[in-house]
Design a protein around this motif. Structure first.
Motif, mmCIF file in Angstrom:
data_model
loop_
_atom_site.group_PDB
_atom_site.id
_atom_site.type_symbol
_atom_site.label_atom_id
_atom_site.label_comp_id
_atom_site.label_asym_id
_atom_site.label_seq_id
_atom_site.Cartn_x
_atom_site.Cartn_y
_atom_site.Cartn_z
ATOM 1 N N GLN A 1 0.834 -1.185 0.000
ATOM 2 C CA GLN A 1 0.000 0.000 0.000
ATOM 3 C C GLN A 1 0.872 1.238 0.000
ATOM 4 O O GLN A 1 1.810 1.357 0.775
ATOM 5 C CB GLN A 1 -0.919 -0.005 1.228
ATOM 6 C CG GLN A 1 -1.932 1.122 1.213
ATOM 7 C CD GLN A 1 -2.974 0.948 2.283
ATOM 8 O OE1 GLN A 1 -3.034 -0.085 2.933
ATOM 9 N NE2 GLN A 1 -3.805 1.952 2.473
ATOM 10 N N SER B 1 2.388 5.016 0.332
ATOM 11 C CA SER B 1 2.335 6.211 1.170
ATOM 12 C C SER B 1 2.150 7.423 0.263
ATOM 13 O O SER B 1 2.111 7.312 -0.966
ATOM 14 C CB SER B 1 3.624 6.340 1.979
ATOM 15 O OG SER B 1 4.725 6.561 1.118
ATOM 16 N N HIS C 1 -9.817 14.213 9.546
ATOM 17 C CA HIS C 1 -9.376 13.291 8.497
ATOM 18 C C HIS C 1 -10.495 12.948 7.509
ATOM 19 O O HIS C 1 -10.324 12.044 6.680
ATOM 20 C CB HIS C 1 -8.831 12.019 9.130
ATOM 21 C CG HIS C 1 -7.564 12.222 9.898
ATOM 22 N ND1 HIS C 1 -6.316 12.223 9.314
ATOM 23 C CD2 HIS C 1 -7.340 12.462 11.215
ATOM 24 C CE1 HIS C 1 -5.387 12.443 10.220
ATOM 25 N NE2 HIS C 1 -5.980 12.588 11.387
ATOM 26 N N MET D 1 -5.689 5.100 13.084
ATOM 27 C CA MET D 1 -5.471 5.186 11.638
ATOM 28 C C MET D 1 -3.981 5.412 11.438
ATOM 29 O O MET D 1 -3.435 6.438 11.861
ATOM 30 C CB MET D 1 -6.278 6.310 11.001
ATOM 31 C CG MET D 1 -5.899 6.553 9.540
ATOM 32 S SD MET D 1 -7.074 7.572 8.644
ATOM 33 C CE MET D 1 -8.308 6.338 8.235
ATOM 34 N N ASN E 1 -0.154 5.065 6.783
ATOM 35 C CA ASN E 1 -0.402 4.533 5.437
ATOM 36 C C ASN E 1 -1.884 4.385 5.127
ATOM 37 O O ASN E 1 -2.249 3.863 4.075
ATOM 38 C CB ASN E 1 0.302 3.190 5.252
ATOM 39 C CG ASN E 1 -0.198 2.120 6.216
ATOM 40 O OD1 ASN E 1 -1.152 2.323 6.957
ATOM 41 N ND2 ASN E 1 0.458 0.975 6.227
ATOM 42 N N GLY E 2 -2.770 4.825 6.043
ATOM 43 C CA GLY E 2 -4.206 4.790 5.794
ATOM 44 C C GLY E 2 -4.910 3.563 6.314
ATOM 45 O O GLY E 2 -6.140 3.496 6.272
ATOM 46 N N ARG E 3 -4.183 2.584 6.817
ATOM 47 C CA ARG E 3 -4.815 1.392 7.361
ATOM 48 C C ARG E 3 -5.292 1.630 8.780
ATOM 49 O O ARG E 3 -4.831 2.535 9.467
ATOM 50 C CB ARG E 3 -3.841 0.212 7.310
ATOM 51 C CG ARG E 3 -3.476 -0.209 5.894
ATOM 52 C CD ARG E 3 -2.633 -1.469 5.887
ATOM 53 N NE ARG E 3 -2.347 -1.913 4.534
ATOM 54 C CZ ARG E 3 -1.652 -3.001 4.259
ATOM 55 N NH1 ARG E 3 -1.159 -3.740 5.239
ATOM 56 N NH2 ARG E 3 -1.433 -3.353 3.000
#
Length: 230
Positions: free
Chosen positions: A52, A54, A131, A158, A161-163
């Motif tokens: 995933q 960045s 966010h 969160m 990397n958004g996960r």
């Protein structure tokens, strides 16, 4: 290209554009060369590029797409300048990663920091708003982690990397159900006298005295419903 040169029935322009037909074979060779160089560059960029992305890695990918478009299809564009630019992008990416490794501020500027979305079964509304994450989006992410209600959770982060990372409580507490309203179980007859939860932020009011002026002290909403354990 002048407008008088645009003729609808000009099949040569439809098939080959303004380049001679021989350039079609050259395009195939150009694409093969650029693809081979791209494979090498992406391989050298590191394994993270295959996972995933960045923010900085997404910028690199978009830059690579813009770089290779011209020399692949434009007859007047040479291959060597493109290869030089690709190597320069590789160098900038390696340099930025080294700076991020050495300096925490650079890492935060490039990647961002983690954020706490849920704390002790209660949603952090300001963080969600910052966010741009709606309640439905958060609930969908948590359902993917097999979470049925917020009382199961101690923290939800969160990552940069958004996960989403979930840390559960050792023993689930009553909380706000994450199930869609159509799929939620009907409330029991004595639910009104039991613990109530704010349907906006998930804060549990165990007694009516906890609901100051009927408004949630955490988010200010007046939107209470019975808690659930499943």
């Amino acid at each position: 290209m002048k407008k008088e040169e645009v003729i609808f029935s000009d099949w040569h322009r439809w098939l080959f554009g303004t380049a001679p037909p021989a350039f079609t074979g050259e395009v195939a060779i150009r694409a093969f060369i650029i693809f081979t160089v791209m494979l090498l560059i992406v391989r050298l960029l590191g394994r993270r590029m295959k996972g995933q992305l960045s923010v900085s890695e997404l910028a690199v990918v978009l830059t690579l797409g813009a770089i290779i478009a011209g020399p692949t299809q434009i007859p007047t564009a040479g291959l060597l300048p493109t290869v030089v630019v690709l190597v320069a992008v590789l160098g900038m990416h390696r340099l930025s990663n080294w700076l991020a490794f050495k300096y925490r501020r650079v890492e935060l500027w490039q990647q961002g920091d983690l954020a706490v979305l849920v704390r002790n079964g209660c949603m952090e509304m300001e963080t969600l708003q910052l966010h741009a994450i709606s309640q439905d989006q958060l609930f969908g992410l948590l359902r993917n982690e097999k979470i049925a209600q917020l009382g199961e959770l101690k923290r939800v982060y969160m990552e940069a990397n958004g996960r989403v990372s979930c840390y559960k409580r050792s023993e689930p507490q009553p909380g706000l159900s994450l199930l869609p309203r159509a799929a939620a179980a009907p409330a029991s007859t004595d639910a009104a006298s039991g613990p109530q939860v704010c349907a906006t932020c998930g804060r549990v009011a165990k007694t009516p005295a906890d609901r100051t002026d009927t408004h949630c002290p955490h988010c200010g909403a007046d939107n209470w419903q019975p808690t659930t354990l499943a």
